[in-house]
Design a protein around this motif. Sequence first.
Motif, mmCIF file in Angstrom:
data_model
loop_
_atom_site.group_PDB
_atom_site.id
_atom_site.type_symbol
_atom_site.label_atom_id
_atom_site.label_comp_id
_atom_site.label_asym_id
_atom_site.label_seq_id
_atom_site.Cartn_x
_atom_site.Cartn_y
_atom_site.Cartn_z
ATOM 1 N N ALA A 149 1.821 -2.812 -5.887
ATOM 2 C CA ALA A 149 1.513 -2.092 -4.643
ATOM 3 C C ALA A 149 1.002 -0.686 -4.947
ATOM 4 C CB ALA A 149 2.751 -2.038 -3.750
ATOM 5 N N TRP A 150 1.704 0.038 -5.814
ATOM 6 C CA TRP A 150 1.270 1.394 -6.143
ATOM 7 C C TRP A 150 -0.044 1.389 -6.918
ATOM 8 C CZ3 TRP A 150 2.923 5.129 -3.423
ATOM 9 C CH2 TRP A 150 4.243 5.165 -2.959
ATOM 10 N N VAL A 195 -7.962 -6.534 -1.712
ATOM 11 C CA VAL A 195 -6.918 -5.534 -1.931
ATOM 12 C C VAL A 195 -6.122 -5.327 -0.654
ATOM 13 C CG1 VAL A 195 -6.483 -3.104 -2.424
ATOM 14 C CG2 VAL A 195 -8.175 -4.359 -3.772
ATOM 15 N N ARG A 196 -6.838 -5.212 0.470
ATOM 16 C CA ARG A 196 -6.161 -5.001 1.760
ATOM 17 C C ARG A 196 -5.241 -6.184 2.087
ATOM 18 N NH1 ARG A 196 -5.585 -0.658 5.430
ATOM 19 N NH2 ARG A 196 -4.792 -1.558 7.372
ATOM 20 N N ARG A 229 3.616 -0.253 2.317
ATOM 21 C CA ARG A 229 3.387 0.441 3.584
ATOM 22 C C ARG A 229 2.931 1.878 3.339
ATOM 23 N NH1 ARG A 229 5.267 -2.070 8.161
ATOM 24 N NH2 ARG A 229 5.413 -0.062 9.238
ATOM 25 N N THR A 230 3.498 2.517 2.324
ATOM 26 C CA THR A 230 3.080 3.885 1.996
ATOM 27 C C THR A 230 1.621 3.905 1.546
ATOM 28 O OG1 THR A 230 5.331 4.512 1.361
ATOM 29 C CG2 THR A 230 3.534 5.865 0.516
ATOM 30 N N VAL A 231 1.258 2.959 0.682
ATOM 31 C CA VAL A 231 -0.126 2.889 0.197
ATOM 32 C C VAL A 231 -1.090 2.621 1.348
ATOM 33 C CG1 VAL A 231 -1.712 1.529 -1.222
ATOM 34 C CG2 VAL A 231 0.505 2.200 -2.150
#
Length: 283
Positions: free
Chosen positions: A243-244, A254-255, A274-276
């Motif tokens: 994810a990071w 990617v999405r 969610r942060t990314v």
Amino acid sequence: MPGSDESVAAGRAELLGALSELDVGLAGGIERGHGAHRRFEPLVERLRTPAAAFLRLELERRLADYVEANDSFARDQIAHALAGACGEAALPTLLRASVSDRNDDRDTLQLDLLGLLSAWPETAHHLLLGCVASRDPGTRRVGIWGLSVTDFGGAKYFELVADAASDPDSGVRADVMSTLGSIFGVGDLPRARVLLMAGACDAVPEVRRAAVQALGPAHDQTVTDLLVTRAEDTDHWVRFWVAWSLAHRPGPAVRTALERLAGDEDNDVREAARTVLGFPTTT
């Protein structure tokens, strides 16, 4: 010189007294807790002098005992004294002590080692090459770490470290992945990239985690495609680092991968994705 023998004897007696006081404190006579390092510092600093080199065997014995007891605080105090008293001669002992130094932040012992490795580079590389060739996996890991911080940019020993990417021990392979993802990897960027991509598919999760994390800065499409496939890894920490590592990469694949990770069963993975994505986090 008249009185010199007496002066030496008096100096040694004072240093022996400091070591005895340190023994009492490390045995529990001085409370450990916030500020404990500052309370021990005067005793340790008194021993950090070449005049205390005659205590080398005593310090080495204590260091081995504290390593065996898994007492990282006492170990670091003795290691710091030994490094100051014996300098270059302390390197082999501190390298051995660092083999088992995997249960804490390593800060104090690592800093002492870094100082000695920098001060005596020829001796350091001789010892580190011996570590890399050791039959013991823990010792090989110390050797790889040492070379990664002393051979800037992998200018001299890149091939040796790269060859360890196929080491039979997964801990060694994981350390190699992290090393190749650092500035050391510029020694041969194409080979480093190939080895990291292979590591991302290793049978052992520990190696895959390190490789996926190390691939984060590499934004070419081949790496991106690989990371997308690793978004379905069975290990949640691999998915977490995927994810990071997918951050700031364009493309519908990617999405889609990040949106899937945002609904992952593991909370850490969900929050990372969610942060990314720029979604509100749930914690």
